[in-house]
Scaffold this motif. Sequence first.
Motif, PDB file in Angstrom:
ATOM      1  N   LEU A  29      12.650  26.483  69.967  1.00  0.00           N
ATOM      2  CA  LEU A  29      12.289  26.352  71.420  1.00  0.00           C
ATOM      3  C   LEU A  29      12.674  27.659  72.175  1.00  0.00           C
ATOM      4  N   LYS A  30      11.820  27.860  73.216  1.00  0.00           N
ATOM      5  CA  LYS A  30      11.920  28.964  74.044  1.00  0.00           C
ATOM      6  C   LYS A  30      11.499  28.324  75.540  1.00  0.00           C
ATOM      7  N   LYS A  31      12.119  29.253  76.540  1.00  0.00           N
ATOM      8  CA  LYS A  31      11.822  28.826  77.701  1.00  0.00           C
ATOM      9  C   LYS A  31      10.986  29.649  78.627  1.00  0.00           C
ATOM     10  N   ASN A  82       7.534  19.986  80.727  1.00  0.00           N
ATOM     11  CA  ASN A  82       8.226  20.992  80.217  1.00  0.00           C
ATOM     12  C   ASN A  82       7.139  21.636  79.014  1.00  0.00           C
ATOM     13  N   SER A 132       8.525  24.413  76.132  1.00  0.00           N
ATOM     14  CA  SER A 132       9.275  23.884  75.081  1.00  0.00           C
ATOM     15  C   SER A 132       8.491  22.899  74.328  1.00  0.00           C
ATOM     16  N   ASN A 133       7.626  22.099  75.233  1.00  0.00           N
ATOM     17  CA  ASN A 133       6.820  21.071  74.338  1.00  0.00           C
ATOM     18  C   ASN A 133       5.870  21.892  73.351  1.00  0.00           C
ATOM     19  N   TYR A 134       5.202  23.076  73.820  1.00  0.00           N
ATOM     20  CA  TYR A 134       4.422  23.769  73.108  1.00  0.00           C
ATOM     21  C   TYR A 134       5.085  24.350  71.787  1.00  0.00           C
ATOM     22  N   TYR A 135       6.297  24.879  71.813  1.00  0.00           N
ATOM     23  CA  TYR A 135       6.866  25.238  70.648  1.00  0.00           C
ATOM     24  C   TYR A 135       7.106  23.978  69.717  1.00  0.00           C
ATOM     25  N   ARG A 136       7.818  23.235  70.434  1.00  0.00           N
ATOM     26  CA  ARG A 136       8.064  21.928  69.645  1.00  0.00           C
ATOM     27  C   ARG A 136       6.814  21.527  68.636  1.00  0.00           C
ATOM     28  N   GLU A 163      10.045  28.125  82.345  1.00  0.00           N
ATOM     29  CA  GLU A 163      10.317  26.771  82.282  1.00  0.00           C
ATOM     30  C   GLU A 163      11.885  26.692  82.564  1.00  0.00           C
ATOM     31  N   ASP A 187       6.562  23.297  65.887  1.00  0.00           N
ATOM     32  CA  ASP A 187       7.806  23.151  64.987  1.00  0.00           C
ATOM     33  C   ASP A 187       8.445  24.497  64.795  1.00  0.00           C
TER      34      ASP A 187
END
Length: 264
Positions: free
Chosen positions: A174-176, A161, A164-168, A193, A171
């Motif tokens: 989350l986006k797709k 993912n 979403s891992n990048y935005y997580r 994603e 912090d």
Amino acid sequence: MKKDKILLCIDDLNDVEYFKELGVTNFLFPLKDYSIGYNTFSCDEIKKIDGNAYILANRLLTDDDIDNFLNIEIPKNIKGFVVEDIGLYEVLKDKGYELINFQNHLNNNYKTINYWLKYFDSLVISTDITREEIETIVSNAIKPLVLNTFGLPMIMYSRRNLVSNYYRHLDQALKKEINIEEKISNSHFFLKESEYGTAVFNNYPFDYRSIIGDLEEPKIRYYLINSAYIDKNVIKRVIMQEKIENSTNGFLDRKTIYRIGDAK
């Protein structure tokens, strides 16, 4: 490019009638749970289509995925399958469907392609090679092939993912989807994603129509046009043989050069 040889990958079911009015008769539908990177459709949705319908299954599958596929009721209007995972060939080979191999990055020389054509009815030629290489493949192929003709090229996909891992990591919400720039080459990419991972597309469509006149028409089974993430009026202009701005010719006139440095 004869319209009855166009295989159009659909992004929106509401567009089917629009393209039928333009003379397109063959439609490709990414199948829900078996495709990645595209809007997908269930068999219940696909069976309502009037026309030659093909199913796209471009995911690499697990044993469970293939077992579940065996329980799907395939609509009667399905003429064939365009598949990446060879496991699907094994379960479909005796069902009477037209089977098209879509191992895009591997289908780059005629010896490999002719091997797979012993099993498949046709095969989609890689978008990673030059016009001379495509011409050589088409001339030497033992069956008519599918030319990937227009659309956003899928560079790769990962089961991770990535978006979403990048935005997580940042912090953030989350986006797709995300657009990114690779600054060294000034290349731009679009990442999409889903629950099955992340597909990476070039941000500009490739346009391979310029090579069509150099290929023997009987050697081409279909001209594959992918409408995903592209305005339908642009696709109309492609079908009507009009020039498209902000497109690229990909690797048609640019060889891939591998450089091997000294090991350190």
